[in-house]
Design a protein around this motif. Sequence first.
Motif, short mmCIF file in Angstrom:
data_model
loop_
_atom_site.label_atom_id
_atom_site.label_comp_id
_atom_site.label_asym_id
_atom_site.label_seq_id
_atom_site.Cartn_x
_atom_site.Cartn_y
_atom_site.Cartn_z
N VAL A 3 0.84 -1.19 0.00
CA VAL A 3 0.00 0.00 0.00
C VAL A 3 0.87 1.24 0.00
O VAL A 3 1.80 1.35 0.80
N GLN A 97 1.93 2.74 -8.08
CA GLN A 97 0.68 2.28 -8.69
C GLN A 97 0.96 1.40 -9.91
O GLN A 97 0.31 0.38 -10.09
N ILE A 102 -1.58 -0.86 -3.88
CA ILE A 102 -2.87 -0.24 -3.59
C ILE A 102 -2.61 1.21 -3.20
O ILE A 102 -1.71 1.48 -2.41
#
Length: 106
Positions: A3, A97, A102
């Motif tokens: 993330v 990305q 995420i």
Amino acid sequence: MKVVVQVSEKEKINQAVKSVMNLINDLGEELEEVEVVFHQSAITATIDEGIIKPLLEKKINVIACRNSLISQGINESSLVKGVKIVNSGVGEVVRRQKEGWIYLRL
């Protein structure tokens, strides 16, 4: 899961850090890596040990945007130890990305 979290507004720093800690506490073992990218006015967080140290203690990658450091007049030597620098915060977010991370904007 990996993330990447984008924090760009100074007014949202504290809540963003709380949200990242909530993420770690909730998903813990499912997370391979978490990276928080500070840029624009939120770059000031990277010189505040009280904000950054808890993230580093949780093995979160803390990233400072060099362009934002320059625009805010912050010397790189002022950063909390352990903060990494990239040339462009938005470039870092886009790279992550593209790699399948995420994306969260807090």
